[in-house]
Motif scaffolding. Structure first.
Motif, PDB file in Angstrom:
ATOM      1  N   UNK A 288      -6.571   0.664 -15.684  1.00 40.88           N
ATOM      2  CA  UNK A 288      -7.917   0.103 -15.825  1.00 40.88           C
ATOM      3  C   UNK A 288      -8.356  -0.561 -14.527  1.00 40.88           C
ATOM      4  N   UNK A 289      -8.897   0.232 -13.627  1.00 42.57           N
ATOM      5  CA  UNK A 289      -9.339  -0.272 -12.323  1.00 42.57           C
ATOM      6  C   UNK A 289     -10.847  -0.478 -12.373  1.00 42.57           C
TER       7      UNK A 289
ATOM      8  N   UNK B 208      -6.207   2.641  -5.793  1.00 43.69           N
ATOM      9  CA  UNK B 208      -5.801   3.355  -7.005  1.00 43.69           C
ATOM     10  C   UNK B 208      -4.702   2.631  -7.778  1.00 43.69           C
ATOM     11  N   UNK B 209      -4.512   1.363  -7.477  1.00 40.97           N
ATOM     12  CA  UNK B 209      -3.508   0.551  -8.157  1.00 40.97           C
ATOM     13  C   UNK B 209      -4.223  -0.612  -8.852  1.00 40.97           C
TER      14      UNK B 209
ATOM     15  N   UNK C 143       0.828  -1.221   0.000  1.00 42.53           N
ATOM     16  CA  UNK C 143       0.000   0.000   0.000  1.00 42.53           C
ATOM     17  C   UNK C 143       0.856   1.262   0.000  1.00 42.53           C
ATOM     18  N   UNK C 144       2.106   1.143   0.462  1.00 45.45           N
ATOM     19  CA  UNK C 144       2.989   2.312   0.574  1.00 45.45           C
ATOM     20  C   UNK C 144       3.933   2.467  -0.616  1.00 45.45           C
ATOM     21  N   UNK C 145       3.886   1.536  -1.561  1.00 40.13           N
ATOM     22  CA  UNK C 145       4.936   1.478  -2.582  1.00 40.13           C
ATOM     23  C   UNK C 145       4.645   2.286  -3.857  1.00 40.13           C
TER      24      UNK C 145
ATOM     25  N   UNK D 134       2.220   0.929 -10.007  1.00 40.12           N
ATOM     26  CA  UNK D 134       1.213   1.036 -11.057  1.00 40.12           C
ATOM     27  C   UNK D 134       0.339  -0.212 -11.092  1.00 40.12           C
ATOM     28  N   UNK D 135       0.980  -1.361 -10.892  1.00 41.81           N
ATOM     29  CA  UNK D 135       0.274  -2.641 -10.983  1.00 41.81           C
ATOM     30  C   UNK D 135       0.785  -3.575  -9.903  1.00 41.81           C
ATOM     31  N   UNK D 136      -0.137  -4.293  -9.286  1.00 34.87           N
ATOM     32  CA  UNK D 136       0.212  -5.385  -8.377  1.00 34.87           C
ATOM     33  C   UNK D 136      -0.140  -6.687  -9.078  1.00 34.87           C
ATOM     34  N   UNK D 137       0.853  -7.539  -9.241  1.00 32.54           N
ATOM     35  CA  UNK D 137       0.620  -8.883  -9.778  1.00 32.54           C
ATOM     36  C   UNK D 137       0.542  -9.836  -8.598  1.00 32.54           C
ATOM     37  N   UNK D 138      -0.621 -10.441  -8.443  1.00 34.27           N
ATOM     38  CA  UNK D 138      -0.855 -11.375  -7.346  1.00 34.27           C
ATOM     39  C   UNK D 138      -0.811 -12.800  -7.908  1.00 34.27           C
TER      40      UNK D 138
END
Length: 368
Positions: free
Chosen positions: A365-366, A108-109, A83-85, A88-92
């Protein structure tokens, strides 16, 4: 573009499929100009803050102290940090122990999730656990902006079950070009004079069925079982097949060069996985020029097509062990065709390009 990869124990890989995926992806994306963060367990052997241009963030992981519950705590700690980083994109990678915290992912990511296989189908789980895994799967879908499927079967399932489209990106492998025959000396093996399997020793990987077939064939050549066996199920298997000295439980091997050399020089490589999408160890066997005997199911057949022999039961395993002549043209063509598939479809460079294209497409694209 800044990418964070969560859902694994970290890189470099000391653990398994998703860790290997994270390693190849992170290194490949950095080469292509991405800024990449990978989350590592605080227990990970690599304690550096950066590895080959990849930023490593270590989070507290109590799995070694409290077992499976520790995975949930570790995933929570990773999500709190990401959350602090300002990514642009988080890949889970996967959802099993992270999706319960999906509501805490930064709003917002863009979150894109590789949905892995159908975890709730694994026979090792109780009905209560399977029910939770179905719930976790639904949360993984709910809290993701975009989904990735590593097999067409998983893609079809997500569309049918959740009415959700997903991007098909297979798992990757790299052609293994330099087999080392010296590896065989440590295990007292001769080239093409042993058979083997590599898998987690779990019921859904058909270990018992394969070993029943080995016992029925009762050939006087080694059969290697590669995988951690100091478990209840491992102990059961070792006791059941104790009268067959040709069956060797040699434990887990995590050096990919050694694994691939063992695969390369085996006569028949057995792949018994019944659950999941594109299985990493199957692609590695293809890339290592293994003659593959696979569990007869749609996931394996989608990848191997007619370039493998298949089994449904122990009698099939016995038949193949007794009748296959490794150097016949039929089997050598299977090996060549599977190597060609790695080059055309599953090469890691192609897979990294597909992820990079996916990230470029979904940036901003959220949908949650």
């Amino acid at each position: 573009m800044r990418i964070a990869i969560i859902g694994t124990r970290g890189i470099p890989n000391y653990y398994g499929g998703f860790e290997q995926c994270a390693e190849y992806l992170a290194l490949g994306l950095v080469k292509r100009g991405f800024e990449v963060i990978v989350y590592n367990s605080h227990n990970h052997p690599c304690q550096e803050k950066e590895w080959n241009g990849v930023k490593l963030v270590h989070c507290y992981d109590p799995e070694d102290k409290i077992g499976t519950a520790g995975q949930f705590i570790y995933d929570l700690n990773c999500i709190l940090d990401v959350r602090k980083q300002h990514c642009d994109i988080i890949l889970q990678l996967g959802y099993t122990s992270s999706s319960v915290w999906g509501w805490m992912l930064p709003k917002k990511v863009v979150v894109t999730t590789n949905m892995d296989g159908l975890e709730w189908k694994r026979t090792k789980y109780s009905e209560k656990v399977k029910k939770f895994l179905r719930y976790a799967e639904s949360l993984g879908v709910k809290y993701s902006d975009h989904l990735i499927s590593d097999s067409i079967g998983i893609q079809d399932y997500l569309k049918d079950k959740y009415k959700k489209d997903s991007t098909f990106i297979a798992y990757g492998a790299t052609l293994f070009e330099n087999p080392d025959p010296n590896v065989l000396q440590e295990y007292k093996l001769a080239p093409y004079a042993y058979n083997m399997l590599i898998a987690r020793l779990e019921p859904e990987n058909s270990i018992e069925v394969i070993l029943d077939g080995v016992a029925m064939a009762n050939l006087d050549i080694p059969f290697l079982v590669v995988g951690k066996h100091e478990t209840a199920y491992g102990n059961y298997l070792k006791a059941k097949f104790a009268a067959y000295p040709q069956i060797r439980f040699i434990g887990g091997i995590y050096n990919i060069g050694i694994l691939n050399s063992l695969r390369h020089f085996s006569k028949i490589y057995f792949h018994g996985h019944t659950v999941g999408g594109t299985n990493p160890s199957l692609l590695e066997a293809m890339a290592s020029s293994s003659l593959i005997c696979a569990n007869d199911n749609p996931f394996n057949k989608y990848i191997l097509e007619s370039d493998a022999i298949y089994f449904q039961n122990a009698a099939d395993v016995q038949k193949h062990l007794l009748k296959v002549v490794y150097d016949q043209d039929l089997y050598q063509s299977m090996i060549a065709n599977n190597r060609d598939k790695i080059t055309r479809i599953y090469d890691w460079e192609l897979i990294v390009d597909q992820y990079a294209n996916h990230f470029a497409t979904v940036k901003g694209q959220i949908s949650r």
